[in-house]
Scaffold this active site. Structure first.
Site, PDB file in Angstrom:
ATOM      1  N   SER A  12       0.850  -1.201   0.000  1.00  0.00           N
ATOM      2  CA  SER A  12       0.000   0.000   0.000  1.00  0.00           C
ATOM      3  C   SER A  12       0.879   1.241   0.000  1.00  0.00           C
ATOM      4  O   SER A  12       2.073   1.174   0.322  1.00  0.00           O
ATOM      5  CB  SER A  12      -0.914  -0.019   1.232  1.00  0.00           C
ATOM      6  OG  SER A  12      -0.162  -0.259   2.402  1.00  0.00           O
ATOM      7  N   GLU A  14       0.903   5.495   1.110  1.00  0.00           N
ATOM      8  CA  GLU A  14       0.239   6.545   1.896  1.00  0.00           C
ATOM      9  C   GLU A  14       0.452   7.916   1.258  1.00  0.00           C
ATOM     10  O   GLU A  14       1.552   8.229   0.803  1.00  0.00           O
ATOM     11  CB  GLU A  14       0.821   6.529   3.315  1.00  0.00           C
ATOM     12  CG  GLU A  14       0.181   7.555   4.236  1.00  0.00           C
ATOM     13  CD  GLU A  14       0.646   7.374   5.669  1.00  0.00           C
ATOM     14  OE1 GLU A  14       0.600   6.229   6.189  1.00  0.00           O
ATOM     15  OE2 GLU A  14       1.057   8.378   6.270  1.00  0.00           O
ATOM     16  N   ASP A 106      -1.906  13.624  17.308  1.00  0.00           N
ATOM     17  CA  ASP A 106      -1.127  14.452  18.243  1.00  0.00           C
ATOM     18  C   ASP A 106      -1.785  15.813  18.352  1.00  0.00           C
ATOM     19  O   ASP A 106      -2.249  16.359  17.355  1.00  0.00           O
ATOM     20  CB  ASP A 106       0.313  14.620  17.727  1.00  0.00           C
ATOM     21  CG  ASP A 106       1.065  13.304  17.784  1.00  0.00           C
ATOM     22  OD1 ASP A 106       1.067  12.683  18.863  1.00  0.00           O
ATOM     23  OD2 ASP A 106       1.615  12.892  16.752  1.00  0.00           O
ATOM     24  N   PHE A 213      12.410  14.782  11.207  1.00  0.00           N
ATOM     25  CA  PHE A 213      11.147  14.073  11.399  1.00  0.00           C
ATOM     26  C   PHE A 213      11.350  12.841  12.292  1.00  0.00           C
ATOM     27  O   PHE A 213      10.536  12.556  13.171  1.00  0.00           O
ATOM     28  CB  PHE A 213      10.610  13.697  10.019  1.00  0.00           C
ATOM     29  CG  PHE A 213       9.195  13.234  10.035  1.00  0.00           C
ATOM     30  CD1 PHE A 213       8.207  14.018  10.609  1.00  0.00           C
ATOM     31  CD2 PHE A 213       8.837  12.014   9.479  1.00  0.00           C
ATOM     32  CE1 PHE A 213       6.889  13.587  10.641  1.00  0.00           C
ATOM     33  CE2 PHE A 213       7.524  11.570   9.507  1.00  0.00           C
ATOM     34  CZ  PHE A 213       6.547  12.369  10.083  1.00  0.00           C
ATOM     35  N   HIS A 263       4.004  -0.956   3.608  1.00  0.00           N
ATOM     36  CA  HIS A 263       3.178   0.260   3.480  1.00  0.00           C
ATOM     37  C   HIS A 263       4.155   1.413   3.235  1.00  0.00           C
ATOM     38  O   HIS A 263       4.922   1.774   4.129  1.00  0.00           O
ATOM     39  CB  HIS A 263       2.377   0.477   4.775  1.00  0.00           C
ATOM     40  CG  HIS A 263       1.535   1.707   4.778  1.00  0.00           C
ATOM     41  ND1 HIS A 263       0.394   1.842   4.011  1.00  0.00           N
ATOM     42  CD2 HIS A 263       1.651   2.877   5.466  1.00  0.00           C
ATOM     43  CE1 HIS A 263      -0.150   3.037   4.226  1.00  0.00           C
ATOM     44  NE2 HIS A 263       0.595   3.679   5.094  1.00  0.00           N
TER      45      HIS A 263
HETATM   46  P1  FAD Z   1      -2.271   5.386  20.777  1.00  0.00           P
HETATM   47  O1  FAD Z   1      -2.344   3.986  20.315  1.00  0.00           O
HETATM   48  O2  FAD Z   1      -3.424   5.937  21.552  1.00  0.00           O
HETATM   49  O3  FAD Z   1      -0.915   5.523  21.638  1.00  0.00           O
HETATM   50  C1  FAD Z   1      -0.404   6.793  22.018  1.00  0.00           C
HETATM   51  C2  FAD Z   1       0.436   6.669  23.288  1.00  0.00           C
HETATM   52  O4  FAD Z   1      -0.417   6.432  24.413  1.00  0.00           O
HETATM   53  C3  FAD Z   1       1.428   5.503  23.298  1.00  0.00           C
HETATM   54  O5  FAD Z   1       2.566   5.918  24.010  1.00  0.00           O
HETATM   55  C4  FAD Z   1       0.704   4.391  24.047  1.00  0.00           C
HETATM   56  O6  FAD Z   1       1.594   3.513  24.706  1.00  0.00           O
HETATM   57  C5  FAD Z   1      -0.131   5.188  25.046  1.00  0.00           C
HETATM   58  N1  FAD Z   1      -1.454   4.562  25.294  1.00  0.00           N
HETATM   59  C6  FAD Z   1      -2.281   4.033  24.356  1.00  0.00           C
HETATM   60  N2  FAD Z   1      -3.419   3.587  24.926  1.00  0.00           N
HETATM   61  C7  FAD Z   1      -3.312   3.819  26.237  1.00  0.00           C
HETATM   62  C8  FAD Z   1      -4.170   3.579  27.344  1.00  0.00           C
HETATM   63  N3  FAD Z   1      -5.391   3.021  27.179  1.00  0.00           N
HETATM   64  N4  FAD Z   1      -3.735   3.967  28.587  1.00  0.00           N
HETATM   65  C9  FAD Z   1      -2.527   4.551  28.750  1.00  0.00           C
HETATM   66  N5  FAD Z   1      -1.662   4.804  27.729  1.00  0.00           N
HETATM   67  C10 FAD Z   1      -2.058   4.450  26.492  1.00  0.00           C
HETATM   68  N6  FAD Z   1      -1.090  11.271  12.930  1.00  0.00           N
HETATM   69  C11 FAD Z   1      -2.017  12.136  12.442  1.00  0.00           C
HETATM   70  O7  FAD Z   1      -2.282  13.184  13.065  1.00  0.00           O
HETATM   71  N7  FAD Z   1      -2.676  11.886  11.258  1.00  0.00           N
HETATM   72  C12 FAD Z   1      -2.454  10.765  10.533  1.00  0.00           C
HETATM   73  O8  FAD Z   1      -3.047  10.581   9.479  1.00  0.00           O
HETATM   74  C13 FAD Z   1      -1.486   9.825  11.034  1.00  0.00           C
HETATM   75  N8  FAD Z   1      -1.234   8.665  10.392  1.00  0.00           N
HETATM   76  C14 FAD Z   1      -0.377   7.739  10.932  1.00  0.00           C
HETATM   77  C15 FAD Z   1      -0.214   6.497  10.287  1.00  0.00           C
HETATM   78  C16 FAD Z   1       0.638   5.540  10.811  1.00  0.00           C
HETATM   79  C17 FAD Z   1       0.789   4.215  10.106  1.00  0.00           C
HETATM   80  C18 FAD Z   1       1.374   5.825  12.014  1.00  0.00           C
HETATM   81  C19 FAD Z   1       2.314   4.812  12.570  1.00  0.00           C
HETATM   82  C20 FAD Z   1       1.199   7.038  12.657  1.00  0.00           C
HETATM   83  C21 FAD Z   1       0.331   8.001  12.147  1.00  0.00           C
HETATM   84  N9  FAD Z   1       0.099   9.223  12.771  1.00  0.00           N
HETATM   85  C22 FAD Z   1      -0.812  10.127  12.264  1.00  0.00           C
HETATM   86  C23 FAD Z   1       0.840   9.569  14.000  1.00  0.00           C
HETATM   87  C24 FAD Z   1       0.060   9.195  15.269  1.00  0.00           C
HETATM   88  O9  FAD Z   1      -1.140   9.935  15.349  1.00  0.00           O
HETATM   89  C25 FAD Z   1       0.973   9.538  16.462  1.00  0.00           C
HETATM   90  O10 FAD Z   1       2.066   8.657  16.500  1.00  0.00           O
HETATM   91  C26 FAD Z   1       0.279   9.617  17.810  1.00  0.00           C
HETATM   92  O11 FAD Z   1       1.204  10.179  18.753  1.00  0.00           O
HETATM   93  C27 FAD Z   1      -0.170   8.277  18.390  1.00  0.00           C
HETATM   94  O12 FAD Z   1      -1.249   7.766  17.739  1.00  0.00           O
HETATM   95  P2  FAD Z   1      -1.716   6.248  18.048  1.00  0.00           P
HETATM   96  O13 FAD Z   1      -2.956   6.029  17.302  1.00  0.00           O
HETATM   97  O14 FAD Z   1      -0.605   5.329  17.850  1.00  0.00           O
HETATM   98  O15 FAD Z   1      -2.022   6.416  19.617  1.00  0.00           O
END
Ligand code: FAD
Length: 297
Positions: A12, A14, A106, A213, A263
């Site tokens: 895929s 992005e 974020d 980055f 990806h």
């Molecule tokens: P989470 O899975 O919620 O994790 C975030 C942090 O919180 C981690 O340190 C985790 O250990 C901790 N955590 C998770 N759940 C819990 C819980 N229940 N209790 C306590 N701690 C917890 N960002 C964008 O803004 N837009 C995008 O389109 C985008 N696309 C992305 C695509 C990919 C493939 C990747 C890898 C990242 C992308 N990001 C994007 C970045 C991402 O939003 C950031 O890395 C963000 O800081 C974390 O998102 P997450 O969904 O992994 O968060």
């Protein structure tokens, strides 16, 4: 890494939503070139703030119409409300979208409201509660661990929360250490996590922006790669040639050890991803697409 060999290979690319008409035209041309490889899907990132978010939907629709390839919007929940996410999900369903990348996101600097979701597992749970099995949901995984994670083990437990909430697949943050990926997947296997974890690949084309980055998102550029890239100075052609060599080798090793696809973070460019694709003689696998479309209604 045994479990990952059970999944069909999914390739895929992005994209991010372009900000200008010129950028939009460029992206359509790029997506057409990449579509010729018949990838499993394209995905489009989702930024913070209203107009950026609308551009995700516009880009998804434009790329899908132009290429005929499925496009998965990313959806982040930080700073958002249940009502807003519900509206977005309904809009995506109305447009025939059945594949999402669900993220926490974020908080942009200057924005302070955390909103109604704290973590991505809560978003996945909400999507399942609202829309059942309509969407194939991908989540983010971090082989070198998320920069805010309390510990590697805590991050794995938090990754499992997203899987338990209903995620179907994972796409990883980019990395250049194969061992980080295999150790992460082994850790997941030990915890009983079962889903395809597809490595995210960032082709190296420019050293200074990659270094900046990578520091921000916690991806490590190994010392030997940094030193070689630094040594090229402003010699862009040598950076590109070395970067392609390193990234091609990374992809080759990942596929050899059982990664269920790749990806590519295309940065809205086709050249580097296509060169890697051709260097490796990659072939898309139709069944990887059908498992992601099985929920199509
Ligand atoms: P989470 O899975 O919620 O994790 C975030 C942090 O919180 C981690 O340190 C985790 O250990 C901790 N955590 C998770 N759940 C819990 C819980 N229940 N209790 C306590 N701690 C917890 N960002 C964008 O803004 N837009 C995008 O389109 C985008 N696309 C992305 C695509 C990919 C493939 C990747 C890898 C990242 C992308 N990001 C994007 C970045 C991402 O939003 C950031 O890395 C963000 O800081 C974390 O998102 P997450 O969904 O992994 O968060």
């Amino acid at each position: 890494m045994k479990s990952q060999r059970a999944y069909p290979l999914a390739f895929s690319f992005e994209f991010f939503p372009p900000k200008t008409d010129k950028g939009a035209g460029n992206l359509l041309a790029v997506s057409k070139k990449l579509a010729a490889k018949n990838p499993c899907f394209f995905s489009v990132t989702f930024g913070a703030g209203g107009s950026t978010q609308e551009r995700t939907l516009e880009t998804v629709i434009a790329v899908k119409q132009h290429t005929g390839i499925d496009v998965a919007p990313h959806l982040s929940c930080i700073g958002s409300t249940r009502e807003r996410i519900r509206d977005i999900l309904n809009t995506y369903i109305d447009h025939g979208i059945h594949h999402l990348v669900a993220l926490r996101g974020d908080m942009p600097s200057g924005m302070h409201t955390a909103g109604e979701f704290r973590y991505a597992n809560e978003l996945v749970e909400f999507i399942r509660a609202e829309t059942g099995q309509h969407f194939f949901i991908e989540v983010a995984a971090y082989p070198e661990f998320h920069p805010q994670a309390k510990s590697a083990q805590a991050d794995l437990i938090n990754f499992k929360r997203k899987v338990d909430a209903g995620a179907d697949g994972a796409l990883t943050q980019y990395f250049y250490n194969v061992d980080a990926y295999t150790a992460f997947v082994d850790g997941c296997e030990k915890m009983g996590i079962e889903l395809p974890i597809v490595p995210g690949i960032m082709p190296i084309t420019n050293y200074s922006s990659l270094a900046r980055f990578s520091d921000a998102c916690g991806a490590e550029i190994p010392r030997w790669i940094r030193r070689r890239l630094e040594g090229f100075g402003d010699d862009v052609e040598s950076i590109k040639a070395f970067g392609l060599e390193v990234t091609t080798e990374l992809c080759r090793k990942l596929l050899e050890c059982g990664a269920p696809g790749l990806h590519f973070y295309s940065m809205n460019q086709s050249e580097a991803s296509l060169t890697i694709w051709d260097n490796l003689g990659l072939k898309s696998d139709k069944s990887s697409r059908s498992i992601r479309q099985a929920r199509n209604d």
